[in-house]
Design a protein around this motif. Sequence first.
Motif, short mmCIF file in Angstrom:
data_model
loop_
_atom_site.label_atom_id
_atom_site.label_comp_id
_atom_site.label_asym_id
_atom_site.label_seq_id
_atom_site.Cartn_x
_atom_site.Cartn_y
_atom_site.Cartn_z
N TRP A 98 0.94 10.41 10.09
CA TRP A 98 1.54 10.78 8.81
C TRP A 98 1.99 12.25 8.84
O TRP A 98 3.11 12.57 8.42
N ARG A 138 10.38 14.61 8.80
CA ARG A 138 11.38 14.16 7.82
C ARG A 138 11.77 15.29 6.86
O ARG A 138 12.93 15.41 6.49
N VAL A 147 2.44 21.69 0.64
CA VAL A 147 1.12 21.61 0.00
C VAL A 147 1.12 20.35 -0.85
O VAL A 147 2.03 20.15 -1.66
N SER A 202 -1.40 17.48 -3.16
CA SER A 202 -2.73 17.29 -3.73
C SER A 202 -2.84 15.91 -4.37
O SER A 202 -1.84 15.33 -4.78
N GLU A 234 18.78 11.34 -1.23
CA GLU A 234 18.08 11.64 0.03
C GLU A 234 16.76 12.39 -0.23
O GLU A 234 15.73 12.07 0.36
N ILE A 235 16.82 13.35 -1.15
CA ILE A 235 15.58 14.10 -1.48
C ILE A 235 14.55 13.13 -2.08
O ILE A 235 13.39 13.10 -1.68
N THR A 273 13.10 10.79 0.59
CA THR A 273 12.20 11.46 1.53
C THR A 273 10.83 11.72 0.89
O THR A 273 9.79 11.50 1.50
N VAL A 274 10.87 12.16 -0.38
CA VAL A 274 9.61 12.43 -1.09
C VAL A 274 8.82 11.13 -1.27
O VAL A 274 7.61 11.07 -1.02
N ASP A 313 8.99 8.38 0.45
CA ASP A 313 8.48 7.92 1.76
C ASP A 313 7.22 8.69 2.15
O ASP A 313 6.25 8.11 2.66
N ALA A 314 7.24 10.02 1.91
CA ALA A 314 6.08 10.84 2.27
C ALA A 314 4.86 10.42 1.45
O ALA A 314 3.75 10.32 1.97
N SER A 323 3.72 6.79 2.64
CA SER A 323 3.07 6.79 3.96
C SER A 323 1.73 7.52 3.90
O SER A 323 0.82 7.20 4.66
N ALA A 324 1.59 8.49 2.97
CA ALA A 324 0.29 9.16 2.79
C ALA A 324 -0.74 8.15 2.28
O ALA A 324 -1.88 8.11 2.74
N ASP A 357 -0.70 4.97 2.81
CA ASP A 357 -1.02 4.08 3.94
C ASP A 357 -2.03 4.73 4.89
O ASP A 357 -2.76 4.04 5.60
N ALA A 358 -2.02 6.07 4.93
CA ALA A 358 -2.95 6.78 5.82
C ALA A 358 -4.24 7.15 5.08
O ALA A 358 -4.98 8.03 5.53
N LEU A 380 -1.82 11.08 -2.39
CA LEU A 380 -1.38 12.41 -2.80
C LEU A 380 -0.29 12.26 -3.86
O LEU A 380 0.74 11.63 -3.59
N GLY A 381 -0.52 12.79 -5.04
CA GLY A 381 0.42 12.58 -6.14
C GLY A 381 1.34 13.76 -6.39
O GLY A 381 2.24 13.66 -7.23
N PHE A 436 3.53 17.01 -4.39
CA PHE A 436 3.95 17.68 -3.16
C PHE A 436 4.74 18.93 -3.51
O PHE A 436 5.58 18.90 -4.42
#
Lengths: 355, 96
Positions: free
Chosen positions: A287, A294, A311, A313, B48-49, B52-53, B55-56, B59-60, B62-63, B67-68, B70
């Motif tokens: 990740w 990306r 950052v 949270s 696109e922005i 990307t956000v 997706d991040a 995927s977080a 999924d890991a 995370l709410g 960024f």
Amino acid sequence: MGSPHKILVLDDDDSFLELCRELLSTLPIKPEVRTASSGAHAIALLEAEPYSLLLTDLRMPNMDGFQVLAIVRRRFPGLRTVVMTGVAEDAYRTRAYAMGIDLYLEKPKTPQDIKMFVDCVESLVVREEQGGFRGVQNKTITDIVQMESLSQSSVTLKFTNGPFVGKIWLVNGDLIDAEMGGLVGEDAFKKIISWKSGTFESLPADPERARRIMNSVQGLLLDSAQMLDEMAAGEVPGSGGAKAQSVSPLAELARNPGVEFLLTVPLGKAQEFQHYGCENPDKTALWAASTVERFDQLGDKLKAGTFQQIVASGSQRGVGLASKGEKVLCVGFQRGRTTTQILETLKTIAAQWVS
Amino acid sequence: MGLLDFFSSKKDAPLLDRLPSGSFTVDREGKVLTSTLPRSVPEASVREIGRTVMDAMSSARDANLPLGEFTIHYSGLRITAREQRGGVMIFLAPLH
């Protein structure tokens, strides 16, 4: 360099963790106190570096204290463990002692309780340093074998060290045989003698046991003492001697305030990560690398300048991401840290990491 | 080599004359719902922005890292994203 005495406190109550940190930091031995609010995180920290003592609560969500103790007994058999709980029922106490804990304490409530709690913890940490077998505290296996040999005893000595069981047979004070796992004779004896702690039992003698050890007790003990000295000096690769266990650079970085875990990963090679205290390092590495990649690409498209940090949270923890060249740094933070605190600490860690 | 690095450094890539400033929201499908960004900002960049956000964030999850919020720091722009009822609210703040 950190203190040689490391204590890990596991509890799902953040305020109790903070209280423990404050109380234990006042001990004269100046221990380094780490905290974990989940069993999985505690196991990850124990895997990252050696600890002197684990203090754990019993009632916790997801993985309770008994599950943690079961894993600890199997994977870290030499670790001293203390249960510290609000549960005063005898059934819990008996079950915990049966799992090989060193002490069962109720959570301190009065000043007297606090003093006793602190004294008990210090005594255990100091005792851990001295080694010893439960039942004959402060006596090494060498002491026990010497005593039995000098008194010309016929006895079978059984030592248990976590999942490992070793036996040493003596007949009229003569060392006859030893057995540990698939090892027998002198090899088994040397392996058993290297154990620093565990439990010890005296079983009836077995005069029919075939003799496999021809060396004298004193000769073998001298050989073993030399081997143990070399291990302690870190001269035997992989021996795990105290001096051989160097603290990893990531463990040093994790001493920054509020850090829960650290992970570094090369871009495009997510499987080649290194981590300290991360519960799911493979998924986190994947990740972290893909997220930095990306957003770096997004920055290029927007012509927003150089990618610096992320950052993030959530309800359970905060995370900071930074990169240098082709490597990504991912830092997990304890919940409750503000984004400003995370950003400042991330910058400090990134600077230390790069240097 | 140091001189070549100097000329090829991404740090020196010219920034847009004016990086976008404002906020927008996207739904769980990545569709832009509301926006206070100037019309000059291409819709494709906004999407696109948002993508990307999102997706991040997914995927977080999924890991096992829910995370709410960024904050992405670039040398010329700060992007702040907050998860809201399945979608995301995103703030863009140029630093120059």
